[in-house]
Motif scaffolding. Structure first.
Motif, PDB file in Angstrom:
ATOM      1  N   ARG A   3       0.948  -1.561   0.000  1.00  0.00           N
ATOM      2  CA  ARG A   3       0.230   0.900  -0.052  1.00  0.00           C
ATOM      3  C   ARG A   3       0.769   1.326  -0.054  1.00  0.00           C
ATOM      4  O   ARG A   3       2.238   0.887   0.881  1.00  0.00           O
ATOM      5  N   PRO A   4       0.433   2.357  -0.588  1.00  0.00           N
ATOM      6  CA  PRO A   4       1.571   3.135  -0.178  1.00  0.00           C
ATOM      7  C   PRO A   4       1.283   4.291   0.459  1.00  0.00           C
ATOM      8  O   PRO A   4       0.511   4.133   2.006  1.00  0.00           O
ATOM      9  N   GLU A  62       3.364  17.389  -3.195  1.00  0.00           N
ATOM     10  CA  GLU A  62       2.474  17.488  -4.762  1.00  0.00           C
ATOM     11  C   GLU A  62       3.735  16.868  -5.584  1.00  0.00           C
ATOM     12  O   GLU A  62       3.472  16.060  -7.277  1.00  0.00           O
ATOM     13  N   PHE A  65       6.836  14.051  -4.426  1.00  0.00           N
ATOM     14  CA  PHE A  65       5.747  12.573  -3.740  1.00  0.00           C
ATOM     15  C   PHE A  65       4.637  12.340  -4.278  1.00  0.00           C
ATOM     16  O   PHE A  65       3.638  12.195  -3.475  1.00  0.00           O
ATOM     17  N   PRO A  66       4.884  12.495  -5.397  1.00  0.00           N
ATOM     18  CA  PRO A  66       2.795  12.232  -5.512  1.00  0.00           C
ATOM     19  C   PRO A  66       2.367  10.996  -5.962  1.00  0.00           C
ATOM     20  O   PRO A  66       1.347  11.345  -5.573  1.00  0.00           O
ATOM     21  N   GLU A  67       3.111  10.259  -5.110  1.00  0.00           N
ATOM     22  CA  GLU A  67       2.866   8.604  -5.717  1.00  0.00           C
ATOM     23  C   GLU A  67       2.132   8.484  -3.999  1.00  0.00           C
ATOM     24  O   GLU A  67       1.849   7.117  -3.632  1.00  0.00           O
ATOM     25  N   HIS A  68       2.299   9.734  -3.006  1.00  0.00           N
ATOM     26  CA  HIS A  68       1.945   9.280  -1.785  1.00  0.00           C
ATOM     27  C   HIS A  68       0.332   8.692  -1.678  1.00  0.00           C
ATOM     28  O   HIS A  68      -0.664   8.996  -2.484  1.00  0.00           O
ATOM     29  N   GLY A  69       0.364   8.250  -0.020  1.00  0.00           N
ATOM     30  CA  GLY A  69      -1.011   7.746  -0.333  1.00  0.00           C
ATOM     31  C   GLY A  69      -1.750   8.644   0.035  1.00  0.00           C
ATOM     32  O   GLY A  69      -1.901   9.878   0.228  1.00  0.00           O
ATOM     33  N   ASP A 139      12.162   8.709  -2.282  1.00  0.00           N
ATOM     34  CA  ASP A 139      12.197   7.591  -3.121  1.00  0.00           C
ATOM     35  C   ASP A 139      11.781   6.974  -1.960  1.00  0.00           C
ATOM     36  O   ASP A 139      12.142   6.785  -0.709  1.00  0.00           O
TER      37      ASP A 139
END
Length: 328
Positions: A3-4, A62, A65-69, A139
Motif C-alpha cells: 500500500r502507498p 505533491e 512525492f506525488p505517489e503518496h498515500g 524515494d
C-alpha cells in the motif's frame, strides 16, 4: 503490492479566537496544578502560530512525492480556510483520537502518541511537522525499504544525568531514550547525537509494539496538557532509537538545512535554501520568533521565500491565486 505510504500532519492556528480561549483557560488551570513543569519554550506563541507552512508543505509533497498515500491532518476543531477536503485527504479531530477526559491538549508530544491509532492509517506512514518540507523527489524505497531510514544530526551532544527544566526539549527526549533503553539492555550504547528535524518514517505495528512494551511512558506523555520537561516526547527520539535497536530502522547522519526564523543568519540560510532547492532531501524552517507579531518582517521573509519556491497550488487548495504573506 504494498500500500502507498500515508502522510500525517499536525496543524494548529493559534490566532483562532475559539482556540485561544480554550488555550488561555487550560493554561491558567494547568500552570497552577503543575508549577515549574513547563518545558523550555513550551508555550510561546511561535509554537502555535500558523505561518501558512501547511499550504506549502502540501505543494512540496505533491511536487516531490506525488505517489503518496492518504493524507491525514490532525487538528483541534480547526480546518484551514483555504483547504479543499477532497478524496485522498481526511481531517482527524483530536476527539477522534484521544479520550474526552484528556481534552483539550496543547502538547504535540501527547497528540503524537496517538497517531498510530488513526483509523484506516496505512502500516507505513510519514509523519511531518508542517515546518519540515521535502526538497527533492522522495524515494519511498530508500526511506522504507528493508528497514526504515532515520536521520541523525552530525553534531555530538553531551547529555545531562537526568531531564532538566533548563535544557531544550530534544535533550530531554534523548535523556529519556538513553535511560529507558539502557535499563532494558545492559549492552545498549547510546548514539551521542540528536535526531534531525526531518520527515519521520513510521510503522503502525512498531508503534503498537512499543506501546505494549512501554505503557508507563505512553501514560506519562499522555498525562500532559502542555509540554512538560518531565514528560519528554516519544516520537522525536525514543521511537527511532528503539526501532534501530529492534532492527527495524538504521540511523544515518544527514544534516538538513535548518532555518531558524528568529536567528540573525536566517536571511543567509534562506538564500542557501533558494540556491539548493530541488537538491535537498528535506529542509526545516523553524519559527523561533516566539512572541513576535504576525506582521513581523522575519516571518514575512519566510513566507515570501516559500511562495517563490513553491508557487504552484496543490489540488488541496480552493484558491488558485497567490496567498498573502500571512495567509492561514
Amino acid at each position: 503490492m504494498k500500500r502507498p505510504v500515508d502522510i500525517v500532519y499536525l496543524w494548529v492556528d493559534g490566532q483562532d479566537p475559539a482556540w485561544r480561549a480554550r488555550h488561555r483557560a487550560a493554561y491558567a488551570q494547568w500552570a497552577v496544578q503543575h508549577p515549574g513543569q513547563l518545558a523550555l519554550h513550551g508555550n510561546v506563541a511561535g509554537r502555535y502560530r500558523d505561518n501558512g507552512e501547511l499550504r506549502y508543505n502540501l505543494r512540496a509533497l505533491e511536487r516531490f512525492f506525488p505517489e503518496h498515500g492518504h493524507i491525514y491532518l490532525v487538528t483541534d476543531r480547526q480546518v484551514p480556510s483555504w483547504l479543499r477536503i477532497c478524496p485522498g485527504l481526511s481531517v482527524i479531530d483530536h476527539s477522534r483520537l484521544m479520550p474526552q477526559s484528556a481534552l483539550p491538549v496543547f502538547d504535540s508530544a501527547h497528540i503524537e502518541s496517538y497517531l498510530h491509532q488513526i483509523p484506516g492509517l496505512a502500516e507505513r506512514f510519514l509523519y511531518f511537522n508542517d515546518d519540515v518540507f521535502l526538497g527533492q523527489p522522495f524515494d519511498a524505497d530508500r526511506w522504507f525499504g528493508d528497514c526504515l531510514r532515520v536521520c541523525l544530526e552530525s553534531g555530538l551532544v553531551d547529555l545531562p544525568a537526568r531531564a532538566r527544566a533548563d535544557v531544550a526539549a530534544p535533550i530531554n527526549c534523548a535523556v529519556l531514550s538513553r535511560d529507558w533503553l539502557a535499563a532494558r539492555d545492559p549492552g545498549y550504547r547510546h548514539e551521542p547525537r540528536l535526531y534531525a528535524h526531518a520527515p519521520r518514517p513510521m510503522l503502525v505495528g512498531a508503534m503498537q509494539a512499543l506501546e505494549r512494551q512501554a505503557p508507563e511512558l505512553f501514560a506519562q506523555v499522555r498525562s500532559t496538557v502542555f509540554r512538560s520537561w518531565r514528560a519528554p516526547a516519544l516520537l522525536p527520539d525514543l521511537v527511532p532509537r528503539w526501532m534501530v535497536e529492534q532492527g527495524l530502522a538504521r540511523s544515518e547522519v544527514l544534516d538538513p538545512l535548518h532555518v531558524a526564523s528568529g536567528d540573525a543568519d536566517a536571511p543567509a540560510k534562506l538564500a542557501q535554501l533558494r540556491a539548493q532547492f530541488g537538491s535537498l532531501p528535506f529542509f526545516c524552517i523553524n519559527d523561533t520568533c516566539d512572541e513576535a507579531e504576525a506582521d513581523d518582517p522575519r516571518l514575512a521573509l519566510v513566507a515570501a521565500m516559500l511562495q517563490q519556491l513553491l508557487p504552484q497550488p496543490s489540488r488541496f487548495e480552493f484558491e488558485v491565486s497567490a496567498p498573502s504573506a500571512h495567509a492561514a
